[in-house]
Design an enzyme around this catalytic site. Sequence first.
Site, PDB file in Angstrom:
ATOM      1  N   HIS A  61       0.910  -1.228   0.153  1.00  0.00           N
ATOM      2  CA  HIS A  61       0.032   0.183   0.004  1.00  0.00           C
ATOM      3  C   HIS A  61       0.863   1.312  -0.045  1.00  0.00           C
ATOM      4  O   HIS A  61       0.601   2.089  -0.924  1.00  0.00           O
ATOM      5  CB  HIS A  61      -1.071  -0.053   1.472  1.00  0.00           C
ATOM      6  CG  HIS A  61      -1.635   1.264   1.523  1.00  0.00           C
ATOM      7  ND1 HIS A  61      -2.617   1.731   0.608  1.00  0.00           N
ATOM      8  CD2 HIS A  61      -1.677   2.266   2.377  1.00  0.00           C
ATOM      9  CE1 HIS A  61      -3.234   2.945   0.940  1.00  0.00           C
ATOM     10  NE2 HIS A  61      -2.281   3.370   2.287  1.00  0.00           N
ATOM     11  N   SER A  96      -2.001  26.145  -6.328  1.00  0.00           N
ATOM     12  CA  SER A  96      -1.487  27.836  -6.597  1.00  0.00           C
ATOM     13  C   SER A  96      -1.688  28.208  -8.059  1.00  0.00           C
ATOM     14  O   SER A  96      -1.883  29.349  -8.204  1.00  0.00           O
ATOM     15  CB  SER A  96       0.043  27.823  -6.407  1.00  0.00           C
ATOM     16  OG  SER A  96       0.479  27.441  -5.049  1.00  0.00           O
ATOM     17  N   ARG A 115       1.516   0.992  14.866  1.00  0.00           N
ATOM     18  CA  ARG A 115       1.293   0.825  13.626  1.00  0.00           C
ATOM     19  C   ARG A 115       1.727  -0.620  13.338  1.00  0.00           C
ATOM     20  O   ARG A 115       2.163  -1.409  13.914  1.00  0.00           O
ATOM     21  CB  ARG A 115       2.422   1.680  12.924  1.00  0.00           C
ATOM     22  CG  ARG A 115       2.047   3.181  13.251  1.00  0.00           C
ATOM     23  CD  ARG A 115       3.379   3.823  12.363  1.00  0.00           C
ATOM     24  NE  ARG A 115       3.325   3.546  11.010  1.00  0.00           N
ATOM     25  CZ  ARG A 115       4.279   4.263  10.221  1.00  0.00           C
ATOM     26  NH1 ARG A 115       5.222   5.023  11.054  1.00  0.00           N
ATOM     27  NH2 ARG A 115       4.443   4.088   8.868  1.00  0.00           N
ATOM     28  N   TRP A 160       7.406   0.204   3.886  1.00  0.00           N
ATOM     29  CA  TRP A 160       7.896   1.073   2.486  1.00  0.00           C
ATOM     30  C   TRP A 160       9.210   1.805   2.835  1.00  0.00           C
ATOM     31  O   TRP A 160       9.967   1.973   1.771  1.00  0.00           O
ATOM     32  CB  TRP A 160       6.865   2.192   2.256  1.00  0.00           C
ATOM     33  CG  TRP A 160       7.102   3.656   2.793  1.00  0.00           C
ATOM     34  CD1 TRP A 160       6.548   3.814   3.955  1.00  0.00           C
ATOM     35  CD2 TRP A 160       7.966   4.636   2.363  1.00  0.00           C
ATOM     36  NE1 TRP A 160       7.001   4.981   4.504  1.00  0.00           N
ATOM     37  CE2 TRP A 160       7.869   5.604   3.465  1.00  0.00           C
ATOM     38  CE3 TRP A 160       8.599   4.871   1.173  1.00  0.00           C
ATOM     39  CZ2 TRP A 160       8.561   6.798   3.449  1.00  0.00           C
ATOM     40  CZ3 TRP A 160       9.255   6.164   1.229  1.00  0.00           C
ATOM     41  CH2 TRP A 160       9.184   6.982   2.428  1.00  0.00           C
ATOM     42  N   HIS A 210      14.518  13.668  12.071  1.00  0.00           N
ATOM     43  CA  HIS A 210      13.241  13.585  13.169  1.00  0.00           C
ATOM     44  C   HIS A 210      12.517  12.357  12.904  1.00  0.00           C
ATOM     45  O   HIS A 210      11.639  12.179  13.505  1.00  0.00           O
ATOM     46  CB  HIS A 210      12.385  15.087  12.739  1.00  0.00           C
ATOM     47  CG  HIS A 210      11.962  15.200  11.554  1.00  0.00           C
ATOM     48  ND1 HIS A 210      11.501  16.162  10.858  1.00  0.00           N
ATOM     49  CD2 HIS A 210      11.479  14.151  10.558  1.00  0.00           C
ATOM     50  CE1 HIS A 210      10.768  16.038   9.715  1.00  0.00           C
ATOM     51  NE2 HIS A 210      10.839  14.719   9.602  1.00  0.00           N
ATOM     52  N   HIS A 211      12.881  11.605  11.863  1.00  0.00           N
ATOM     53  CA  HIS A 211      12.027  10.521  11.767  1.00  0.00           C
ATOM     54  C   HIS A 211      12.815   9.230  12.836  1.00  0.00           C
ATOM     55  O   HIS A 211      12.092   8.027  12.719  1.00  0.00           O
ATOM     56  CB  HIS A 211      12.253   9.759  10.353  1.00  0.00           C
ATOM     57  CG  HIS A 211      11.537  10.610   9.297  1.00  0.00           C
ATOM     58  ND1 HIS A 211      10.286  10.381   9.034  1.00  0.00           N
ATOM     59  CD2 HIS A 211      12.027  12.042   8.523  1.00  0.00           C
ATOM     60  CE1 HIS A 211       9.798  11.148   7.959  1.00  0.00           C
ATOM     61  NE2 HIS A 211      10.933  12.188   7.726  1.00  0.00           N
ATOM     62  N   ASP A 231       8.014  20.897 -26.797  1.00  0.00           N
ATOM     63  CA  ASP A 231       7.954  19.702 -26.202  1.00  0.00           C
ATOM     64  C   ASP A 231       8.926  19.884 -24.861  1.00  0.00           C
ATOM     65  O   ASP A 231       9.442  21.035 -24.794  1.00  0.00           O
ATOM     66  CB  ASP A 231       8.340  18.580 -27.174  1.00  0.00           C
ATOM     67  CG  ASP A 231       8.127  17.306 -26.765  1.00  0.00           C
ATOM     68  OD1 ASP A 231       7.896  16.928 -25.532  1.00  0.00           O
ATOM     69  OD2 ASP A 231       7.370  16.417 -27.735  1.00  0.00           O
ATOM     70  N   GLU A 275      11.745  13.211   0.003  1.00  0.00           N
ATOM     71  CA  GLU A 275      10.637  12.505  -0.805  1.00  0.00           C
ATOM     72  C   GLU A 275       9.336  13.012  -0.429  1.00  0.00           C
ATOM     73  O   GLU A 275       8.469  13.126  -1.427  1.00  0.00           O
ATOM     74  CB  GLU A 275      11.076  10.907  -0.598  1.00  0.00           C
ATOM     75  CG  GLU A 275       9.575  10.260  -1.117  1.00  0.00           C
ATOM     76  CD  GLU A 275       9.668  10.192  -2.563  1.00  0.00           C
ATOM     77  OE1 GLU A 275      10.587  10.382  -3.398  1.00  0.00           O
ATOM     78  OE2 GLU A 275       8.502   9.710  -2.969  1.00  0.00           O
ATOM     79  N   TYR A 314       8.708  15.890   0.367  1.00  0.00           N
ATOM     80  CA  TYR A 314       8.672  17.034  -0.348  1.00  0.00           C
ATOM     81  C   TYR A 314       8.109  16.914  -1.867  1.00  0.00           C
ATOM     82  O   TYR A 314       7.458  17.810  -2.648  1.00  0.00           O
ATOM     83  CB  TYR A 314       9.448  18.206  -0.152  1.00  0.00           C
ATOM     84  CG  TYR A 314       9.347  18.750   1.305  1.00  0.00           C
ATOM     85  CD1 TYR A 314       8.480  19.437   1.809  1.00  0.00           C
ATOM     86  CD2 TYR A 314      10.241  18.106   2.277  1.00  0.00           C
ATOM     87  CE1 TYR A 314       8.270  19.650   3.104  1.00  0.00           C
ATOM     88  CE2 TYR A 314      10.203  18.350   3.659  1.00  0.00           C
ATOM     89  CZ  TYR A 314       9.192  19.218   4.145  1.00  0.00           C
ATOM     90  OH  TYR A 314       9.226  19.618   5.386  1.00  0.00           O
ATOM     91  N   LYS A 327       2.719  29.329   2.819  1.00  0.00           N
ATOM     92  CA  LYS A 327       1.964  29.123   1.674  1.00  0.00           C
ATOM     93  C   LYS A 327       0.509  28.881   2.018  1.00  0.00           C
ATOM     94  O   LYS A 327      -0.214  29.396   1.162  1.00  0.00           O
ATOM     95  CB  LYS A 327       2.616  27.792   1.201  1.00  0.00           C
ATOM     96  CG  LYS A 327       4.015  28.017   0.615  1.00  0.00           C
ATOM     97  CD  LYS A 327       4.387  26.649  -0.056  1.00  0.00           C
ATOM     98  CE  LYS A 327       4.068  26.810  -1.603  1.00  0.00           C
ATOM     99  NZ  LYS A 327       4.859  27.630  -2.177  1.00  0.00           N
ATOM    100  N   SER A 330      13.676   5.812 -13.423  1.00  0.00           N
ATOM    101  CA  SER A 330      12.510   6.844 -14.108  1.00  0.00           C
ATOM    102  C   SER A 330      12.669   7.942 -13.466  1.00  0.00           C
ATOM    103  O   SER A 330      12.451   9.156 -14.354  1.00  0.00           O
ATOM    104  CB  SER A 330      11.300   5.967 -13.988  1.00  0.00           C
ATOM    105  OG  SER A 330      10.271   6.872 -14.216  1.00  0.00           O
ATOM    106  N   SER A 331      12.567   8.210 -12.157  1.00  0.00           N
ATOM    107  CA  SER A 331      12.601   9.359 -11.661  1.00  0.00           C
ATOM    108  C   SER A 331      13.516  10.363 -11.915  1.00  0.00           C
ATOM    109  O   SER A 331      13.529  11.581 -12.263  1.00  0.00           O
ATOM    110  CB  SER A 331      12.353   9.568 -10.106  1.00  0.00           C
ATOM    111  OG  SER A 331      11.098   8.715  -9.958  1.00  0.00           O
ATOM    112  N   THR A 377       6.200  26.562   4.819  1.00  0.00           N
ATOM    113  CA  THR A 377       4.679  25.916   4.716  1.00  0.00           C
ATOM    114  C   THR A 377       3.602  26.718   5.058  1.00  0.00           C
ATOM    115  O   THR A 377       2.664  26.940   4.293  1.00  0.00           O
ATOM    116  CB  THR A 377       5.160  24.552   5.538  1.00  0.00           C
ATOM    117  OG1 THR A 377       6.377  24.047   5.168  1.00  0.00           O
ATOM    118  CG2 THR A 377       4.066  23.453   4.708  1.00  0.00           C
ATOM    119  N   HIS A 409      13.053  12.169   3.656  1.00  0.00           N
ATOM    120  CA  HIS A 409      12.317  13.322   3.818  1.00  0.00           C
ATOM    121  C   HIS A 409      12.233  14.485   2.723  1.00  0.00           C
ATOM    122  O   HIS A 409      11.082  14.765   2.437  1.00  0.00           O
ATOM    123  CB  HIS A 409      13.059  14.112   5.106  1.00  0.00           C
ATOM    124  CG  HIS A 409      12.023  15.065   5.585  1.00  0.00           C
ATOM    125  ND1 HIS A 409      10.879  14.602   6.431  1.00  0.00           N
ATOM    126  CD2 HIS A 409      11.636  16.232   5.213  1.00  0.00           C
ATOM    127  CE1 HIS A 409      10.168  15.671   6.691  1.00  0.00           C
ATOM    128  NE2 HIS A 409      10.503  16.495   5.959  1.00  0.00           N
TER     129      HIS A 409
END
Lengths: 675, 228, 122
Positions: A79, A272, A454, A143, A306-307, A108, A259, A261, A335, A173-174, A332, A257
């Site tokens: 998931h 926006s 969890r 994950w 912080h994780h 293009d 990731e 964002y 925004k 790919s990314s 943040t 982290h």
Amino acid sequence: MATIAATPAHAHESHAHPTGLRSWLATVDHKRIGTLYLFTALFFFLLGGLEAEIIRMQLQGPNGHLVSAETYNQLFTMHGTTMIFLAIMPLSAAFFNFLIPLQIGARDVAFPRLNAFSYWVYVLGGIFINLSWLLHAAPDGGWFGYAPLTTRAYSPGLNIDFWVLGLQILGVSSLAAGFNFITTIINMRAPGMNLMRMPMFTWAAFVVQFLIVLAFPVITIALVFLMFDRFFGTNFYTTAAGADPLLWQHLFWIFGHPEVYILILPAFGLVSDVLPAHTRKPIFGYPVMVFSLILIAFLGFGVWAHHMFAVGMGPIADTVFGLTTMLIAIPTGVKIFNWIATMHGGSIRFTTACLFCIALVAFFTIGGLSGVMHASPPADLQQTDTYFIVAHFHYVLFGGSMMGLFAGVYHYFPKITGRMLSERIGKWHFWLTAIGMNLTFFPMHFSGLLGMPRRIYRYDAGQGWDGFNFASSIGAYILGIGTLFLVWNIIKSLRSGTRAGNDPWGSPTLEWAIPSPPPEYNFARIPTVTSRYPLWDMKQPVLTADVPHTQRGDKEMDVAIGGKTVGHPHPAPAPQSTRVAESAMHIETETYSAAELGIALPDPTIKPLFVALGLVIMLTAPLFMHEAQMREIAGNAAGHRTAMTMFWVFALGGASLMVGMLYNWLLTPLESAHH
Amino acid sequence: MTSVPLTAGHVAPDAHDPHATSTGLDNKKIAIWAFIGSECMLFASLISTYLIYKGRSKVGPFPHETWTDPSTGKTLHAILNIPVTSASTFVLLMSSLAMVLALAAVQNKNVPKRTTGERILGNSSLWLLATAALGITFLGFQAYEFTSFVHEGLSIRTNLFGSSFFTLTGFHGAHVTAGVIWLLTLFAIDRKRGLGPRDEVNVDIAALYWHFVDVVWIAIFTLVYLIK
Amino acid sequence: MAHSTHPSADAAVVDHHGAGIEHTHPTWSTYWKVATILTLITAVEVWVYYVPAIVHSRWFVPILLVMSAVKFAIVVMFYMHLKYDHRLFRVLFTGPLIIAMITIVALMFLFGKLAARVGGMG
């Protein structure tokens, strides 16, 4: 296409895209690739959603017995992996592909064939990682795949092999797309489209590409270590050999982290751009919105630990990372307030797209607030690994990323397909999603604070979690039904949706100046841009009357970095008098074929697909190596030889396909000179 | 102030060069620099891991210290071979010189050459081949180093040093290998049709990649081989 | 930058191959000089490695790091012609390089390689 040259008399019909399967497999058109991304990612979104529904069925009441612990591990791992790498990132990529060239006024992307390659690697990688279900060996390590838990000693099966190899494939790919879009945005802008005139979505996309190209190498290396540990017996995560069990965690979160964002900023960008169109007001504080994006991205590389407060890094590290995390809440928050200020005083049209934007502002703020809560290490120690964290990141990712992406889908679907989505069904989709989402994830704050961990597949009654879990499950079912409305809406629109026209929403940016769907060459004449909101300047000047932005830019139409001008200016715009004379702005409604207009387009080619296929085949090979090792241990010499043969067939076959096709691709010019 | 957008009416579709770029720079060069930036993070991860695990191996051989196996009493010497690696470092530095000469030769292909010296300096095939040959020499040194380490009892599985050392230098070696293939491809094209000033960008991006691989080795040489 | 001042009035069609690198290019003699300097620094680096007095002083590591950084910078500036090239490339390279270096240093701190951590090393 042969018809163009052969039948000039009927050339007007030939401007319709060829639609056969081959034309899709060989396409290098960024719009078609974007469309492929969109529908593939929506499919994986449904798949990931299905996995979530099974998880919620299992947890609906105490002592659930729908699935086994092993299956449950696979479900929550897949998931997360599916939603992050196969749904949200590619949904963002769908908009990157479709919108970036249109928003900057290009024909293009910089490297059209590389773009096709990115898509094919993505879709083949997605298939690869999901094939594991057929072997009952779907990844089951979360994950985040924490090593040493994911080393061969603790995860002997194929599960983690699929995960490691699948993520490596998706990373390619990314990364390829990242280099492509960076180059596109720097170098393919229309005359006058200086950086501070770029639409906010393009800005967000620009920033995200830097996050991708700087974060993905780190996970690549962490995964290489894990691969080597699993296949070659290295010691990177072997604590018995002196390895540090935190190495993986650090490397993973240095990627992980940013990731986060990578997942949220494209949605911010979409909102926006969508919000101003539906509130009839320019975005509030455009420069601040741009700089807050850049600041978020930069700070995003300095908050990873912080994780990991719970692992005991010591007071200095905890303090530093706690502070940087609280700091990142400032841009943040800026925004959020800017979106609210954009809505303030606007004439808001509550379309489905607009509702999803407003939902993002509201729900992301809830997720952001709980995020600031666990920026504080003592608070985090109470919350970590509980459902409170699950609540937090679903408010950020579903309440944030998905709401923004849904807003983008409703806003841009008419541009992509030429047909409107139904507002009536859209409202059903929105309200069921909004209600379902909050009913699913809000109670998780409580079950989490009551101590529910969890990743447990079953829990006993009487711990105070039953009611909250029941509510979450009901919410998830409502969410599922809401999503089916989106599917219905899309199918209905494709069959019989209202024709959209160029600009159904009265939007301000370039992509709305051309027909929907856009012709393959995008702009018959490359526009000269003189403003941040070119279409409003022309059609509704009152809306941009007090936007003080861009007069200075007319004099220097090139890139400024750090306040210094760089690069050759574009061909100078025509003198003011000429432009006034032609002030009937060119909104393109007629479509001709590219050949009629004399526009050179890249030739379609199937080579990127084969290069991607070769890469994926090559990376499938290690699975056989593992099989060979298992058979060797079992004393099955013949089986060992067979598996090793398969390994070499896949490794060498894939590599030769990849390299051969790559040479073929690189030595073929992008466009043939036949016209 | 309302401005008039989207005019471009003064430009016929074809008058606008479809390949003109916003900055006047070539797309490929921007992409290769973005790629090199990305590679910085790749090697940063590898180098960090090597440094984190430095001195944490439980068994030898070690890079800079001797180690006596407590079970066999056998003594293993510090394994890094500084003279050999200094030579290979020199070879790689010289390959960078050959590379810049190759690029200069391609850029100045149309400048008339009068002396033998100018003809040699202007021979792009020669310098491309020289760069590739020096790269192959470097890889030969690395192959020698790896096999001799294995003979002395250090494999990628032996200890943390072995794992992180072979992976870091192996990744670098893989980059050199890719660079050699790239250079040989350019060499083949040069022999076939001659690379001239219009191919400058294609040689330049190969050169940038090659020099980047060189600077990574400059960092590795100091951090892995020289610092004890 | 040399090419920002490049007359561009007639640059309606931008030269699309290699625009921006033909000016003030380093010359062959520069290349040879750079190679000589790189070789000399490398020789000094290896020499330092064999002088016990330096190896055991606290300047050993800083000396090596500085020499390595100088070599790195010289190759990047002259061989990768970043000194002469477009400012954009400098941004594209130094930005990631800075993030990479900060990451390495941060990891060294986190794994107790640089400073004694409060509470000591596990």
